[in-house]
Scaffold this motif. Sequence first.
Motif, PDB file in Angstrom:
ATOM      1  N   ILE A  43     -21.239   5.412   5.542  1.00 40.01           N
ATOM      2  CA  ILE A  43     -20.451   6.933   4.916  1.00 40.01           C
ATOM      3  C   ILE A  43     -19.161   7.596   5.379  1.00 40.01           C
ATOM      4  O   ILE A  43     -18.892   7.482   6.625  1.00 40.01           O
ATOM      5  CB  ILE A  43     -21.343   8.209   4.643  1.00 40.01           C
ATOM      6  N   LEU A  44     -17.601   6.819   4.940  1.00 47.51           N
ATOM      7  CA  LEU A  44     -16.598   7.073   5.558  1.00 47.51           C
ATOM      8  C   LEU A  44     -15.712   8.595   5.186  1.00 47.51           C
ATOM      9  O   LEU A  44     -16.448   8.809   4.216  1.00 47.51           O
ATOM     10  CB  LEU A  44     -15.074   6.364   5.165  1.00 47.51           C
ATOM     11  N   MET A  45     -14.933   8.828   6.173  1.00 46.90           N
ATOM     12  CA  MET A  45     -14.019  10.317   5.631  1.00 46.90           C
ATOM     13  C   MET A  45     -12.603   9.810   5.913  1.00 46.90           C
ATOM     14  O   MET A  45     -12.340   9.671   6.965  1.00 46.90           O
ATOM     15  CB  MET A  45     -14.753  11.887   6.042  1.00 46.90           C
ATOM     16  N   MET A  46     -12.220   9.789   5.420  1.00 50.45           N
ATOM     17  CA  MET A  46     -10.586   9.712   5.423  1.00 50.45           C
ATOM     18  C   MET A  46      -9.389  11.056   4.695  1.00 50.45           C
ATOM     19  O   MET A  46     -10.360  10.911   3.497  1.00 50.45           O
ATOM     20  CB  MET A  46     -10.470   7.891   4.715  1.00 50.45           C
ATOM     21  N   HIS A  54       8.710  11.728  11.528  1.00 49.56           N
ATOM     22  CA  HIS A  54       8.681  10.767  10.455  1.00 49.56           C
ATOM     23  C   HIS A  54       7.652  10.124  10.117  1.00 49.56           C
ATOM     24  O   HIS A  54       7.685   9.537   9.006  1.00 49.56           O
ATOM     25  CB  HIS A  54       9.815   9.402  11.659  1.00 49.56           C
ATOM     26  N   ASP A  55       6.688  10.404  10.911  1.00 50.32           N
ATOM     27  CA  ASP A  55       4.907  10.045  10.610  1.00 50.32           C
ATOM     28  C   ASP A  55       4.146  10.545  10.516  1.00 50.32           C
ATOM     29  O   ASP A  55       3.903  11.982  10.546  1.00 50.32           O
ATOM     30  CB  ASP A  55       4.301   8.847  12.014  1.00 50.32           C
ATOM     31  N   LYS A  56       2.902   9.894   9.066  1.00 61.54           N
ATOM     32  CA  LYS A  56       1.442  10.708   8.745  1.00 61.54           C
ATOM     33  C   LYS A  56       0.603   9.904   9.411  1.00 61.54           C
ATOM     34  O   LYS A  56       0.506   8.498   9.695  1.00 61.54           O
ATOM     35  CB  LYS A  56       1.575  10.653   8.078  1.00 61.54           C
ATOM     36  N   LEU A  57      -0.561  10.831   9.631  1.00 63.64           N
ATOM     37  CA  LEU A  57      -1.818  10.109  10.590  1.00 63.64           C
ATOM     38  C   LEU A  57      -2.383   9.426   9.279  1.00 63.64           C
ATOM     39  O   LEU A  57      -2.710  10.563   8.535  1.00 63.64           O
ATOM     40  CB  LEU A  57      -2.058  11.087  11.844  1.00 63.64           C
ATOM     41  N   LEU A  58      -2.555   8.556   9.191  1.00 68.19           N
ATOM     42  CA  LEU A  58      -4.626   8.443   8.303  1.00 68.19           C
ATOM     43  C   LEU A  58      -5.613   7.667   9.645  1.00 68.19           C
ATOM     44  O   LEU A  58      -5.677   7.350  10.064  1.00 68.19           O
ATOM     45  CB  LEU A  58      -3.900   6.947   7.755  1.00 68.19           C
ATOM     46  N   VAL A  59      -6.333   8.848   8.990  1.00 70.47           N
ATOM     47  CA  VAL A  59      -7.440   8.867  10.001  1.00 70.47           C
ATOM     48  C   VAL A  59      -8.990   8.877   8.992  1.00 70.47           C
ATOM     49  O   VAL A  59      -9.197   9.265   8.546  1.00 70.47           O
ATOM     50  CB  VAL A  59      -8.123  10.184  10.791  1.00 70.47           C
ATOM     51  N   LEU A  84      -7.437   5.223  13.211  1.00 66.80           N
ATOM     52  CA  LEU A  84      -6.350   5.711  13.447  1.00 66.80           C
ATOM     53  C   LEU A  84      -4.755   5.469  13.674  1.00 66.80           C
ATOM     54  O   LEU A  84      -4.500   4.450  14.279  1.00 66.80           O
ATOM     55  CB  LEU A  84      -6.884   6.959  14.987  1.00 66.80           C
ATOM     56  N   THR A  85      -4.289   5.432  12.522  1.00 69.83           N
ATOM     57  CA  THR A  85      -3.047   5.051  12.625  1.00 69.83           C
ATOM     58  C   THR A  85      -1.941   5.433  12.161  1.00 69.83           C
ATOM     59  O   THR A  85      -2.313   6.391  10.765  1.00 69.83           O
ATOM     60  CB  THR A  85      -3.034   3.375  11.817  1.00 69.83           C
ATOM     61  N   VAL A  98      -5.929  -0.827   4.634  1.00 69.59           N
ATOM     62  CA  VAL A  98      -6.709  -0.718   6.265  1.00 69.59           C
ATOM     63  C   VAL A  98      -7.994  -0.641   5.878  1.00 69.59           C
ATOM     64  O   VAL A  98      -9.096  -1.494   6.806  1.00 69.59           O
ATOM     65  CB  VAL A  98      -6.112   0.830   6.785  1.00 69.59           C
ATOM     66  N   LEU A  99      -8.267  -0.393   4.935  1.00 65.46           N
ATOM     67  CA  LEU A  99      -9.994  -0.719   4.556  1.00 65.46           C
ATOM     68  C   LEU A  99     -10.521  -1.692   4.883  1.00 65.46           C
ATOM     69  O   LEU A  99     -11.461  -2.017   5.121  1.00 65.46           O
ATOM     70  CB  LEU A  99     -10.201   0.545   3.025  1.00 65.46           C
ATOM     71  N   ASP A 100      -9.783  -2.875   3.655  1.00 61.51           N
ATOM     72  CA  ASP A 100      -9.808  -4.604   4.278  1.00 61.51           C
ATOM     73  C   ASP A 100     -10.206  -5.233   5.460  1.00 61.51           C
ATOM     74  O   ASP A 100     -10.910  -5.959   5.811  1.00 61.51           O
ATOM     75  CB  ASP A 100      -8.289  -5.073   3.269  1.00 61.51           C
ATOM     76  N   GLU A 101      -8.952  -4.211   6.303  1.00 60.57           N
ATOM     77  CA  GLU A 101      -9.559  -4.939   7.753  1.00 60.57           C
ATOM     78  C   GLU A 101     -10.520  -3.974   8.374  1.00 60.57           C
ATOM     79  O   GLU A 101     -11.243  -4.802   8.843  1.00 60.57           O
ATOM     80  CB  GLU A 101      -8.150  -4.473   8.905  1.00 60.57           C
ATOM     81  N   LEU A 102     -10.916  -2.829   8.200  1.00 56.29           N
ATOM     82  CA  LEU A 102     -11.788  -2.126   8.780  1.00 56.29           C
ATOM     83  C   LEU A 102     -13.359  -2.590   8.107  1.00 56.29           C
ATOM     84  O   LEU A 102     -13.483  -2.891   8.648  1.00 56.29           O
ATOM     85  CB  LEU A 102     -11.711  -0.699   8.754  1.00 56.29           C
ATOM     86  N   ILE A 103     -13.601  -2.630   7.334  1.00 52.45           N
ATOM     87  CA  ILE A 103     -14.624  -2.704   6.259  1.00 52.45           C
ATOM     88  C   ILE A 103     -15.728  -3.876   6.813  1.00 52.45           C
ATOM     89  O   ILE A 103     -16.635  -4.254   6.970  1.00 52.45           O
ATOM     90  CB  ILE A 103     -14.949  -3.045   4.564  1.00 52.45           C
TER      91      ILE A 103
END
Length: 319
Positions: A43-46, A54-59, A84-85, A98-103
Motif C-alpha cells: 500500500i503506497l502513499m504519495m 526550483h524543485d519539488k520533491l515527489l515522495v 524520493l526524487t 516513476v510508478l512504472d519503474e517502482l512497481i
Amino acid sequence: MVLVNFYLELNIRTPSHVSILLWVKKMGIYKLSQPKEKSDDWILMMDESIEFGHDKLLVILGVRESNINFERALHYHDMACLKLTASSSWKGEDIKKVLDELIPERGTVKYVVADMGNNIKRALKLSSISHVEDINHKISWFIKELYKDDALFKSYTQKLAHLRGSLGLSNMSHILPPGQRVNSRYMNLKPIFEWGMTILQMLDAETSDPSEKEKMFFIKEYEALIRQTHQLIGIANRTQGILKNNGLSEKTKKDCLELFDNVTDIRTLKFRDMINGFLTNMGKALEGNNKILCSSDILESSFGKYKNYISDNISVGIT
C-alpha cells in the motif's frame, strides 16, 4: 561523546556539526539504497512537496498490508521510503513513469492513499491503480462545499479578521480570535469556532468584564452558526480519529455514522450523507479488502518536518 570518553577513558574530540551532518546524510543514503522486499500487498502513499528553490520533491512511502496494525495510527518505523526524487514540476505522466519503474521492483500495489491533486489522480488513472482519497483532505473538501457560498459564514470570518486588525494592540488583545490560515482554511476551522463558543460563554457569564462584553456582543448574531458548526467540526474530528486509527471497514463506517444519531441541523445531516457516500464508494471500489488504510497523515507529517528543517534557508532549494 562525553559519556563514551568518560567510560572508555578515551580522549576523542567532540565531533563538529559538519561531521554530524555528514553522518546523517550517509544514514539517509543507506536507508534509501537498502533493498526493499518484493510482495503482493504493498500500500503506497504519495505526494509532492511545495516548491523549494526550483524543485519539488515527489515522495512515495510504502507499507505492506500484512504489517499494518489497525488498532493505532501509523508510526514512522512502519513505513519504507520507496522513492524520493526531485523535479521542477510533476505532471501526471511524470508520476506514472516513476510508478512504472517502482512497481516491478516491489511487486503488487493494492492501492495508493493520496490527496486529490489532479496530477496524482491522473497518474493513478493512467497506471490503473486504485486511489483511496486521504480522509483529511476529503473531509476538508466536504466542509468547503458546505460553507463556501454561505453569506453568514463569510461575514463571521471577515469580522474576526477585522477584529484582530483593529484590537491587536489594545487592552483587549487577550480575547482576540486566533489567526485564520489562508491555505487549507477549511482544514483549520476548529480554532475560530472554539473561540466563538468561548465568547458565547463569556457573554452569558455574570462575572465577565462589561467592556469586553460590549465589544464582543456582535458574536450573538452568529450564535446559531457557531453552535452548529462547532458540532459539525467535532463530529468531523471524531470521524477522522476513528478512520485514522482503525482504517475503513464495515464496523468503522457504522461507528462514524452513529456519531450523527442526535443531529437535527440540516447542514450537518448533509455532511453525514457526504461521509456515508464517500465511505460506501471506497468500500465498493476496494471490494475484498476487510480494512482499508485511508489516511496519509504520516507522509504529511514527514513533509512538515522537512519544511521546518529547511525553513531557515528555503531559497537554496533541494540539494
